[in-house]
Design a protein around this motif. Structure first.
Motif, mmCIF file in Angstrom:
data_model
loop_
_atom_site.group_PDB
_atom_site.id
_atom_site.type_symbol
_atom_site.label_atom_id
_atom_site.label_comp_id
_atom_site.label_asym_id
_atom_site.label_seq_id
_atom_site.Cartn_x
_atom_site.Cartn_y
_atom_site.Cartn_z
ATOM 1 N N ALA A 1 34.776 36.595 40.469
ATOM 2 C CA ALA A 1 36.642 36.042 40.997
ATOM 3 C C ALA A 1 36.489 37.417 40.463
ATOM 4 C CB ALA A 1 37.003 35.804 39.664
ATOM 5 N N ASN A 2 36.329 38.626 39.417
ATOM 6 C CA ASN A 2 36.596 39.462 39.466
ATOM 7 C C ASN A 2 36.273 40.748 40.308
ATOM 8 O OD1 ASN A 2 38.007 41.141 38.004
ATOM 9 N ND2 ASN A 2 36.559 42.001 36.651
ATOM 10 N N ALA A 3 34.467 40.296 40.498
ATOM 11 C CA ALA A 3 34.330 42.009 41.636
ATOM 12 C C ALA A 3 35.207 41.442 43.281
ATOM 13 C CB ALA A 3 32.777 40.966 42.307
ATOM 14 N N ILE A 4 35.437 39.801 43.782
ATOM 15 C CA ILE A 4 36.521 39.711 44.977
ATOM 16 C C ILE A 4 37.520 40.471 43.752
ATOM 17 C CG2 ILE A 4 37.913 38.091 46.158
ATOM 18 C CD1 ILE A 4 35.295 36.324 45.435
ATOM 19 N N TYR A 5 38.555 40.000 43.625
ATOM 20 C CA TYR A 5 39.476 40.801 43.180
ATOM 21 C C TYR A 5 39.155 42.293 43.413
ATOM 22 C CZ TYR A 5 44.288 42.184 40.972
ATOM 23 O OH TYR A 5 45.359 43.577 40.584
ATOM 24 N N GLN A 6 38.017 42.906 42.717
ATOM 25 C CA GLN A 6 38.151 44.180 42.889
ATOM 26 C C GLN A 6 37.352 44.760 43.650
ATOM 27 O OE1 GLN A 6 38.846 46.058 40.137
ATOM 28 N NE2 GLN A 6 38.919 44.859 38.125
ATOM 29 N N ALA A 7 37.271 44.068 44.327
ATOM 30 C CA ALA A 7 36.671 44.505 46.395
ATOM 31 C C ALA A 7 38.068 45.064 47.263
ATOM 32 C CB ALA A 7 35.650 43.162 46.624
ATOM 33 N N ILE A 8 38.639 43.547 46.772
ATOM 34 C CA ILE A 8 40.049 43.380 47.779
ATOM 35 C C ILE A 8 41.463 44.848 47.520
ATOM 36 C CG2 ILE A 8 42.015 41.838 47.827
ATOM 37 C CD1 ILE A 8 40.461 39.533 47.749
ATOM 38 N N VAL A 9 41.358 44.966 46.367
ATOM 39 C CA VAL A 9 42.577 45.599 45.843
ATOM 40 C C VAL A 9 41.193 47.593 46.643
ATOM 41 C CG1 VAL A 9 43.084 47.133 43.233
ATOM 42 C CG2 VAL A 9 43.037 44.659 43.480
ATOM 43 N N MET A 10 40.843 47.125 46.328
ATOM 44 C CA MET A 10 39.643 48.574 46.589
ATOM 45 C C MET A 10 40.086 48.456 48.532
ATOM 46 S SD MET A 10 36.596 50.088 45.865
ATOM 47 C CE MET A 10 35.692 49.285 45.244
ATOM 48 N N ALA A 11 40.289 47.666 48.363
ATOM 49 C CA ALA A 11 39.690 47.782 50.645
ATOM 50 C C ALA A 11 41.552 47.907 51.239
ATOM 51 C CB ALA A 11 39.439 45.910 50.839
ATOM 52 N N LEU A 12 42.443 47.297 50.462
ATOM 53 C CA LEU A 12 43.618 47.298 50.838
ATOM 54 C C LEU A 12 44.452 48.609 50.663
ATOM 55 C CD1 LEU A 12 44.970 43.699 49.483
ATOM 56 C CD2 LEU A 12 44.660 44.357 52.125
ATOM 57 N N ALA A 13 43.995 49.557 49.366
ATOM 58 C CA ALA A 13 44.145 50.706 49.501
ATOM 59 C C ALA A 13 43.979 52.190 50.301
ATOM 60 C CB ALA A 13 43.805 51.117 47.943
ATOM 61 N N LEU A 14 42.067 51.594 51.028
ATOM 62 C CA LEU A 14 41.929 52.053 52.100
ATOM 63 C C LEU A 14 42.255 51.857 53.288
ATOM 64 C CD1 LEU A 14 38.068 52.349 50.665
ATOM 65 C CD2 LEU A 14 40.197 54.325 50.355
ATOM 66 N N PRO A 15 42.391 53.028 54.351
ATOM 67 C CA PRO A 15 43.049 53.028 55.188
ATOM 68 C C PRO A 15 41.926 51.832 56.388
ATOM 69 C CG PRO A 15 41.756 54.955 55.452
ATOM 70 C CD PRO A 15 41.911 54.487 53.917
ATOM 71 N N GLU A 16 40.560 52.578 56.435
ATOM 72 C CA GLU A 16 39.567 51.773 57.110
ATOM 73 C C GLU A 16 38.727 50.780 56.026
ATOM 74 O OE1 GLU A 16 36.551 53.016 59.868
ATOM 75 O OE2 GLU A 16 37.692 54.753 59.484
ATOM 76 N N CYS B 1 30.588 46.328 42.016
ATOM 77 C CA CYS B 1 31.942 44.961 42.492
ATOM 78 C C CYS B 1 31.628 44.666 43.843
ATOM 79 C CB CYS B 1 33.529 45.276 43.214
ATOM 80 S SG CYS B 1 34.125 46.401 43.771
ATOM 81 N N ILE B 2 31.452 46.280 44.723
ATOM 82 C CA ILE B 2 30.590 46.101 45.521
ATOM 83 C C ILE B 2 29.030 45.254 45.459
ATOM 84 C CG2 ILE B 2 29.899 46.714 48.207
ATOM 85 C CD1 ILE B 2 32.855 46.395 48.350
ATOM 86 N N SER B 3 28.473 46.163 45.201
ATOM 87 C CA SER B 3 27.097 45.402 44.599
ATOM 88 C C SER B 3 27.231 43.771 44.499
ATOM 89 C CB SER B 3 26.629 46.379 44.245
ATOM 90 O OG SER B 3 26.005 45.865 42.594
ATOM 91 N N CYS B 4 28.214 43.327 43.448
ATOM 92 C CA CYS B 4 28.161 41.909 42.752
ATOM 93 C C CYS B 4 28.329 40.872 44.086
ATOM 94 C CB CYS B 4 29.287 42.138 42.339
ATOM 95 S SG CYS B 4 29.590 40.541 40.887
ATOM 96 N N ILE B 5 29.318 41.688 45.163
ATOM 97 C CA ILE B 5 29.768 40.746 46.355
ATOM 98 C C ILE B 5 28.191 40.628 47.140
ATOM 99 C CG2 ILE B 5 30.561 40.746 48.471
ATOM 100 C CD1 ILE B 5 33.116 41.312 46.648
#
Lengths: 259, 466
Positions: free
Chosen positions: A93-108, A120-124
């Motif tokens: 769950a933490n990996a998913i959360y971190q990845a979403i936080v990271m993704a929403l902060a970037l333009p692409e 977190c990405i390697s975990c996903i």
């Protein structure tokens, strides 16, 4: 650190994402956890997340709108994976959360999935691969038996929650069959009626005895299949190690030919 | 082979416990066993190469990755119901157990029986489809007619949309081959032996000409069909196929391409000759796959080697590895083998062997090397190379990162650097790398590990044929 403890399901985890976001504690101070057995740490504050379909749907919609369907599918597959793997460096769950936080902060944003060096990405990546691999194994090794009623029945024991992927595959493959796939690990069933879409439903009440009443022809086809299976092997090449490498032993019990 | 025991066992199905409505005659078990046994030396069991969704009116679909459904005791994949229509045969190929001089039990299916078995196995998810081959009964054209009739019934009456692989019978009427091609996903004609002189000796009824003629016909058919679909705007090369027999649209011709098979070790050709033939088939005949079948001596014919050590499995394995290098890794046969070095190294896989002879290209820098260069690193496959190219966009990759994304470093570590550093202090030296690689016994093929009594020197160009 604030730890949001969520149920180990897609809705549970996405509700956790919603609650964590809405809490405004700051992403650096937040962790999600889907592991009930996890150790309690002295200076952490624990918040129990109650799965909420509305909240989960809002997160899903945002993910699809901002990051696209492939990103959302990756998150789903990751959530379906069994997160109890010892090799995993991070809570699912933490990996998913971190990845979403990271993704929403970037333009692409969706491209964060390519940053495999991020923990977190390697975990996903690892969890998705786990789900994909087992879904593929299931599609290969699942066996149906024809019951008296003409329904095709199958029992599986997957570690990851792969039933939706499997049911979808067979819905396209067998449009004119009634079938029921019972996932005995998660106690759920995928049910398909002729020319309808499939549904996934709770099956903790399923009467297993009823699924053993085979049609008249069933035993004959099993015997024919076993005969084919035994005959097709070339004696001069017998190689049990290669065989169990290709079809892992834990899937044998649900097949006809190796059970 | 003793089938009689099985015939008398309770396994036998009689028409009383198996209604005639099911379409199976009393001897179906017997036939299935004879005609499976007769088909098992054909290697191809793949169901790959075509993506097709079910159209909702029948049964089945197809996935381009192919789906295996089980693995037999020999470890080989079972994907298709691989059977012969009949093991009666008017030919006398000396390597084949079905040759007409052989005294074995013979059987012939009916089209209906094959359809019923295919559908009933398919709906239980035992198989991905049908692989139908046949001995030559009557004449090549008559045999092809029976095969056509069977799959026509399967496609139209049963509306089967799963995978079908059929043999084109050399010497059959081209019109029949064409009609069959519009119903099948894949067709194959076995080259059997790498040279025409070997073919003449072991399969006197076949010739290069009768084998290559239908192969060329199918190649042309595939190209014309693709062009036709493109001109109608239905395709950009990768077409989603649909079973459109009755819909009046343009049907696909052999959408999963054609394949062939060569028997390895029955005749004295070396690896260089075999791989050159394979390369020619890929380039000139547009084949999708060439399969290699380690020779198993089932006929005890005096023209054939006895092979007391069993079939040449390691050699077959090396040929498959090299075949992948041709198809996916942009290698040519000339890079791997030559007249002076005509056989593969038994200790090292062909890519590793190539790399050790071309250390001038190494080490390769992970953060900058292009995809094709990464593909040439021993231990890095197509998947790993793709992952590296993607992952390094986001951040600098170090050795632990490579492990995390699933790159196996056992072999690769001697040939790569991350940000200019190697994983361990190693030498770019042929002897050193080779000794290090082979000091890990898991890297040495099982067949060699088990031959401990024999002293072998590492760089001997040992030939596989005994």
């Amino acid at each position: 650190m604030y730890v949001f403890q969520c149920e180990d399901s897609l809705d549970g985890i996405l509700t956790g994402v919603y609650d964590a976001w809405a809490s405004h504690y700051g992403h650096k101070n937040i962790q999600l956890s889907s592991d009930k057995s996890g150790e309690i740490m002295l200076f952490n504050q624990y918040i129990t997340v109650i799965p909420d379909f509305e909240k989960s749907r809002k997160v899903s919609r945002t993910l699809i709108r901002r990051l696209g369907i492939p990103f959302y599918e990756t998150i789903c597959k990751c959530a379906m994976a069994d997160g109890n793997c010892k090799k995993l460096s991070m809570d699912k769950a933490n990996a998913i959360y971190q990845a979403i936080v990271m993704a929403l902060a970037l333009p692409e944003g969706a491209r964060v999935l390519e940053y495999l060096a991020q923990p977190c990405i390697s975990c996903i990546f690892q969890l998705c691969r786990q789900t994909d691999n087992e879904a593929h194994y299931m599609i290969e090794f699942i066996r149906f038996a024809e019951l008296e009623s003409g329904i095709l029945f199958s029992m599986i024991h997957p570690k990851n929650n792969v039933l939706p992927v499997v049911a979808e595959h067979f819905t396209n493959r067998f449009p004119l069959e009634n079938f029921l796939i019972y996932d005995a690990t998660h106690k759920i069933a995928g049910i398909h009626k002729v020319q309808k879409d499939y549904i996934i439903t709770d099956a903790s009440e399923l009467n297993i005895e009823l699924t053993k009443q085979y049609s008249m022809d069933e035993q004959e086809y099993r015997r024919l299949w076993k005969a084919f299976f035994d005959t097709i092997a070339i004696e001069a090449r017998i190689n049990p190690k290669l065989q169990s490498q290709n079809i892992p032993k834990r899937y044998w019990k649900d097949t006809v030919e190796l059970a | 082979m003793n089938f009689t025991a099985d015939f008398q066992s309770p396994m036998k199905i009689t028409s009383t416990d198996f209604g005639p409505a099911s379409g199976l005659s009393s001897s179906i078990m017997e036939k299935l066993m004879i005609l499976t046994d007769a088909a098992k030396y054909d290697v191809a069991c793949t169901s790959s190469g075509v993506d097709r969704q079910g159209d909702g009116t029948g049964i089945g679909n197809a996935k381009s990755c192919g789906i295996c459904h089980s693995f037999a005791a020999d470890g080989r994949c079972i994907s298709l119901l691989k059977i012969l229509f009949t093991n009666e045969c008017i030919f006398n190929c000396s390597y084949c157990q079905n040759n007409c001089n052989h005294d074995i039990p013979r059987a012939t299916f009916t089209p209906e029986e094959i359809c019923t078995l295919t559908i009933q196995f398919y709906r239980r998810n035992y198989i991905e489809g049908l692989f139908l081959s046949s001995g030559i009964i009557g004449s090549p054209t008559y045999t092809m007619e029976l095969i056509y009739e069977t799959i026509y019934k399967l496609r139209t009456f049963y509306r089967f949309q799963g995978y079908i692989h059929v043999k084109a019978i050399p010497g059959a009427d081209p019109l029949l081959i064409e009609k069959t091609g519009f119903l099948a996903d894949r067709m194959s004609i076995n080259l059997e032996l790498p040279t025409s002189s070997a073919l003449k000796k072991l399969a006197p009824c076949k010739s290069r000409h009768t084998i290559l003629t239908p192969m060329r016909q199918i190649q042309k058919g595939i190209t014309e069909n693709k062009n036709e679909l493109i001109s109608l705007g239905m395709s950009n090369g990768i077409v989603k196929s649909s079973m459109n027999i009755s819909k009046g649209t343009i049907p696909r011709f052999v959408p999963a391409g054609q394949s062939t098979q060569m028997i390895i070790g029955a005749t004295p050709e070396n690896d260089f000759q075999i791989m050159s033939v394979a390369e020619g088939l890929y380039q000139k005949f547009g084949l999708k796959r060439v399969f290699y079948s380690a020779f198993v001596n089932v006929t005890q014919d005096s023209n054939l080697p006895a092979l007391p050590q069993g079939p040449p499995l390691l050699r077959e394995h090396r040929l498959y590895q090299a075949d992948w290098l041709l198809r996916y890794y942009h290698f040519t046969v000339d890079e791997l083998l030559s007249e002076d070095k005509p056989n593969f190294n038994i200790y090292l896989d062909p890519k590793c062997d190539w790399a050790l002879r071309h250390l001038e290209y190494f080490p390769v820098e992970i953060s900058t090397a292009d995809y094709k260069t990464l593909l040439r690193v021993p231990g890095i496959g197509a998947k790993s190379a793709k992952r590296i190219v993607k992952a390094r966009r986001g951040s600098r990759l170090d050795f632990p990162d490579l492990k995390k994304i699933g790159v196996v470093l056992k072999r690769a570590l001697y040939f790569i650097t991350c940000s200019g550093r190697m994983m361990y202090p190693t030498k770019i030296d042929e002897d050193y790398i080779c000794r290090s690689l082979l000091s890990d016994s898991s890297q040495i093929p099982k067949e060699i590990r088990e031959q401990e009594y024999r002293q072998l020197s590492l760089f001997d160009d040992v030939s596989f044929s005994s």
